[in-house]
Design a protein around this motif. Structure first.
Motif, PDB file in Angstrom:
ATOM      1  N   ALA A 226      61.950  42.126  69.920  1.00 26.92           N
ATOM      2  CA  ALA A 226      62.885  42.873  69.073  1.00 26.92           C
ATOM      3  C   ALA A 226      62.320  44.240  68.711  1.00 26.92           C
ATOM      4  CB  ALA A 226      63.195  42.069  67.812  1.00 26.92           C
ATOM      5  N   TYR A 227      61.030  44.287  68.416  1.00 22.57           N
ATOM      6  CA  TYR A 227      60.378  45.571  68.141  1.00 22.57           C
ATOM      7  C   TYR A 227      60.485  46.487  69.361  1.00 22.57           C
ATOM      8  CZ  TYR A 227      56.664  49.013  67.938  1.00 22.57           C
ATOM      9  OH  TYR A 227      55.962  50.189  68.010  1.00 22.57           O
ATOM     10  N   CYS A 228      60.186  45.951  70.539  1.00 24.07           N
ATOM     11  CA  CYS A 228      60.223  46.769  71.752  1.00 24.07           C
ATOM     12  C   CYS A 228      61.624  47.325  72.006  1.00 24.07           C
ATOM     13  CB  CYS A 228      59.760  45.950  72.954  1.00 24.07           C
ATOM     14  SG  CYS A 228      58.014  45.485  72.903  1.00 24.07           S
ATOM     15  N   TRP A 229      62.633  46.478  71.895  1.00 23.88           N
ATOM     16  CA  TRP A 229      63.998  46.956  72.134  1.00 23.88           C
ATOM     17  C   TRP A 229      64.412  47.996  71.105  1.00 23.88           C
ATOM     18  CZ3 TRP A 229      65.848  46.963  76.573  1.00 23.88           C
ATOM     19  CH2 TRP A 229      65.750  45.884  77.441  1.00 23.88           C
ATOM     20  N   LYS A 230      64.013  47.795  69.877  1.00 21.88           N
ATOM     21  CA  LYS A 230      64.351  48.789  68.850  1.00 21.88           C
ATOM     22  C   LYS A 230      63.740  50.141  69.185  1.00 21.88           C
ATOM     23  CE  LYS A 230      64.048  49.711  63.879  1.00 21.88           C
ATOM     24  NZ  LYS A 230      63.569  49.190  62.567  1.00 21.88           N
ATOM     25  N   GLN A 231      62.490  50.142  69.633  1.00 23.60           N
ATOM     26  CA  GLN A 231      61.840  51.402  69.992  1.00 23.60           C
ATOM     27  C   GLN A 231      62.484  52.023  71.221  1.00 23.60           C
ATOM     28  OE1 GLN A 231      59.320  52.847  68.057  1.00 23.60           O
ATOM     29  NE2 GLN A 231      60.023  51.198  66.744  1.00 23.60           N
ATOM     30  N   ILE A 232      62.803  51.215  72.195  1.00 21.00           N
ATOM     31  CA  ILE A 232      63.404  51.721  73.430  1.00 21.00           C
ATOM     32  C   ILE A 232      64.801  52.263  73.178  1.00 21.00           C
ATOM     33  CG2 ILE A 232      64.262  51.017  75.704  1.00 21.00           C
ATOM     34  CD1 ILE A 232      61.920  48.950  75.728  1.00 21.00           C
ATOM     35  N   ASP A 233      65.570  51.571  72.321  1.00 15.92           N
ATOM     36  CA  ASP A 233      66.983  51.923  72.117  1.00 15.92           C
ATOM     37  C   ASP A 233      67.196  53.043  71.111  1.00 15.92           C
ATOM     38  OD1 ASP A 233      67.723  49.983  73.925  1.00 15.92           O
ATOM     39  OD2 ASP A 233      68.211  48.479  72.400  1.00 15.92           O
ATOM     40  N   THR A 234      66.338  53.119  70.101  1.00 14.85           N
ATOM     41  CA  THR A 234      66.663  54.020  68.986  1.00 14.85           C
ATOM     42  C   THR A 234      65.621  55.095  68.734  1.00 14.85           C
ATOM     43  OG1 THR A 234      65.608  52.604  67.306  1.00 14.85           O
ATOM     44  CG2 THR A 234      67.902  52.130  67.864  1.00 14.85           C
ATOM     45  N   ALA A 235      64.438  54.972  69.278  1.00 15.24           N
ATOM     46  CA  ALA A 235      63.397  55.966  69.037  1.00 15.24           C
ATOM     47  C   ALA A 235      63.190  56.814  70.288  1.00 15.24           C
ATOM     48  CB  ALA A 235      62.084  55.280  68.654  1.00 15.24           C
ATOM     49  N   GLU A 236      62.536  57.948  70.127  1.00 16.29           N
ATOM     50  CA  GLU A 236      62.175  58.732  71.297  1.00 16.29           C
ATOM     51  C   GLU A 236      61.115  57.973  72.092  1.00 16.29           C
ATOM     52  OE1 GLU A 236      60.990  62.675  70.488  1.00 16.29           O
ATOM     53  OE2 GLU A 236      62.833  63.219  69.420  1.00 16.29           O
ATOM     54  N   LEU A 237      61.259  57.979  73.401  1.00 18.59           N
ATOM     55  CA  LEU A 237      60.285  57.282  74.232  1.00 18.59           C
ATOM     56  C   LEU A 237      58.918  57.945  74.112  1.00 18.59           C
ATOM     57  CD1 LEU A 237      62.384  56.561  77.442  1.00 18.59           C
ATOM     58  CD2 LEU A 237      61.554  54.891  75.768  1.00 18.59           C
ATOM     59  N   PRO A 238      57.851  57.197  74.287  1.00 19.60           N
ATOM     60  CA  PRO A 238      56.508  57.773  74.172  1.00 19.60           C
ATOM     61  C   PRO A 238      56.290  58.917  75.156  1.00 19.60           C
ATOM     62  CG  PRO A 238      56.413  55.375  74.236  1.00 19.60           C
ATOM     63  CD  PRO A 238      57.815  55.747  74.557  1.00 19.60           C
ATOM     64  N   THR A 239      55.369  59.776  74.811  1.00 14.74           N
ATOM     65  CA  THR A 239      55.025  60.901  75.684  1.00 14.74           C
ATOM     66  C   THR A 239      53.722  60.655  76.433  1.00 14.74           C
ATOM     67  OG1 THR A 239      53.909  62.000  73.833  1.00 14.74           O
ATOM     68  CG2 THR A 239      56.232  62.540  74.204  1.00 14.74           C
ATOM     69  N   ASP A 240      53.216  59.447  76.388  1.00 13.55           N
ATOM     70  CA  ASP A 240      51.985  59.054  77.065  1.00 13.55           C
ATOM     71  C   ASP A 240      52.352  58.076  78.189  1.00 13.55           C
ATOM     72  OD1 ASP A 240      49.648  57.616  77.845  1.00 13.55           O
ATOM     73  OD2 ASP A 240      48.694  58.083  75.948  1.00 13.55           O
ATOM     74  N   ALA A 241      51.885  58.356  79.403  1.00 14.82           N
ATOM     75  CA  ALA A 241      52.243  57.521  80.547  1.00 14.82           C
ATOM     76  C   ALA A 241      51.743  56.094  80.412  1.00 14.82           C
ATOM     77  CB  ALA A 241      51.701  58.140  81.831  1.00 14.82           C
ATOM     78  N   HIS A 242      50.648  55.877  79.685  1.00 17.24           N
ATOM     79  CA  HIS A 242      50.154  54.515  79.501  1.00 17.24           C
ATOM     80  C   HIS A 242      51.173  53.660  78.755  1.00 17.24           C
ATOM     81  CE1 HIS A 242      46.577  57.102  79.894  1.00 17.24           C
ATOM     82  NE2 HIS A 242      46.038  56.090  80.532  1.00 17.24           N
ATOM     83  N   ALA A 243      51.753  54.213  77.693  1.00 21.76           N
ATOM     84  CA  ALA A 243      52.751  53.476  76.926  1.00 21.76           C
ATOM     85  C   ALA A 243      54.015  53.248  77.757  1.00 21.76           C
ATOM     86  CB  ALA A 243      53.082  54.227  75.643  1.00 21.76           C
ATOM     87  N   LEU A 244      54.400  54.223  78.561  1.00 23.74           N
ATOM     88  CA  LEU A 244      55.584  54.059  79.412  1.00 23.74           C
ATOM     89  C   LEU A 244      55.351  52.964  80.452  1.00 23.74           C
ATOM     90  CD1 LEU A 244      56.500  57.813  79.897  1.00 23.74           C
ATOM     91  CD2 LEU A 244      57.692  56.151  78.450  1.00 23.74           C
ATOM     92  N   ARG A 245      54.146  52.881  80.980  1.00 21.70           N
ATOM     93  CA  ARG A 245      53.832  51.794  81.912  1.00 21.70           C
ATOM     94  C   ARG A 245      53.942  50.448  81.207  1.00 21.70           C
ATOM     95  NH1 ARG A 245      47.904  51.705  84.435  1.00 21.70           N
ATOM     96  NH2 ARG A 245      47.475  51.622  82.192  1.00 21.70           N
ATOM     97  N   GLU A 246      53.499  50.357  79.957  1.00 17.47           N
ATOM     98  CA  GLU A 246      53.632  49.112  79.203  1.00 17.47           C
ATOM     99  C   GLU A 246      55.101  48.728  79.026  1.00 17.47           C
ATOM    100  OE1 GLU A 246      50.750  47.264  77.385  1.00 17.47           O
ATOM    101  OE2 GLU A 246      50.078  48.137  79.269  1.00 17.47           O
TER     102      GLU A 246
END
Length: 290
Positions: free
Chosen positions: A152-172
């Motif tokens: 639920a935390y992950c979907w909330k971040q993906i859906d409503t927050a700006e995506l990370p600007t670090d490629a490591h987090a995007l890979r996660e």
């Protein structure tokens, strides 16, 4: 046996940790995944987490979420899972979670040798490593109360927050999207993550770039990865060419960052060598039998 593959095998036998040697035997020599689980038990703590430099860049014995992720990744690679180890690791994660997320590490690492990139930013809960942990638990078929809250935390971040600007987090995030049961939602989100990669720090699209970073092969490490399609085939083949060229005279692959010591360097080279062999075999660049 293919000479280049044999040289990589010899490097692992000579320099690699027990864990990577067990993983190699499971991936390529028909060994049971039980040996991988036995090796992982040596990194387990009484609190259910994993430590003891399972991720070699910090030499801390205490349990850390990053080391739990490493243990789950090893189980996934071996195709073997220990339900008790996983349950206890998830119970540990519950105890260190804030609003559904965990950090990579904690200040306890400051009492031990560590790479310079481990600092205060690694103490902040976030998608790195929460999304990767959740994705691996889905892949392993785990049913534990920690997982729905983390998802639920992950979907909330993906859906409503700006995506990370670090490629490591995007890979996660892509590990999470690969294994979440919400397939339509994941497919839609993957396109946004791919667009974010082009703007992200540490992303290395150009195979000629000699610097450290997250390459397309780190995101699609096997030929059947769903994320292979996020990149042009010319890009994938260029990075495979680079990976082949990077094998060293000693049979292993190098690392492109500064670890905390000589032991950590060899441990990491073992990790990277195993990953490189698996990727090259998967994409048909190496045939262990020839």
């Amino acid at each position: 046996m293919n000479e280049r593959f044999a040289n990589g095998r010899q490097f692992l036998l000579r320099e690699g940790r027990l864990l990577e040697r067990r993983l190699f035997a499971t991936c390529f020599e028909g060994a049971s995944g039980q040996g991988v689980l036995d090796a992982l038990r040596g990194y387990a703590n009484d609190d259910g987490g994993f430590g003891y430099a399972l991720e070699p860049d910090k030499r801390c014995p205490a349990s850390l979420p990053l080391d739990v992720e490493g243990a789950l990744a090893a189980m996934a690679t071996a195709g073997a899972a220990d339900p008790d180890l996983i349950r206890r690791a998830c119970d540990y994660l519950v105890g260190v979670t804030t609003d559904g997320a965990v950090p990579l590490a904690f200040p306890v690492i400051e009492g031990y040798p560590r790479a310079e990139h481990f600092s205060e930013w690694t103490y902040e809960p976030g998608l790195n490593p929460t999304a990767g942990l959740a994705g691996l638990l889905y892949k392993l078929g785990v049913d534990h109360p920690w997982l729905p809250a983390a998802a639920a935390y992950c979907w909330k971040q993906i859906d409503t927050a700006e995506l990370p600007t670090d490629a490591h987090a995007l890979r996660e995030i892509l590990v999470f999207l690969e294994h979440t049961p919400e397939r339509d939602r994941a497919a839609a989100a993957a396109a946004d993550v791919r667009a974010a990669l082009d703007r992200a720090s540490w992303f290395r699209l150009d195979p000629a770039d000699p610097e450290y970073g997250v390459s397309p092969l780190a995101i699609a490490p096997t030929a059947d990865s769903p994320w292979r399609a996020l990149f042009g085939e010319d890009v994938i083949q260029g990075h495979l060419d680079r990976l082949e060229r990077d094998q060293q005279d000693d049979g292993g692959w190098p690392i492109t960052w500064e670890p905390p010591g000589r032991a950590a360097r060899l441990e990491w080279r073992g990790v990277v060598t195993l990953e490189s062999l698996r990727t090259l075999v998967s994409y048909g660049r190496l045939d262990p039998a020839r």
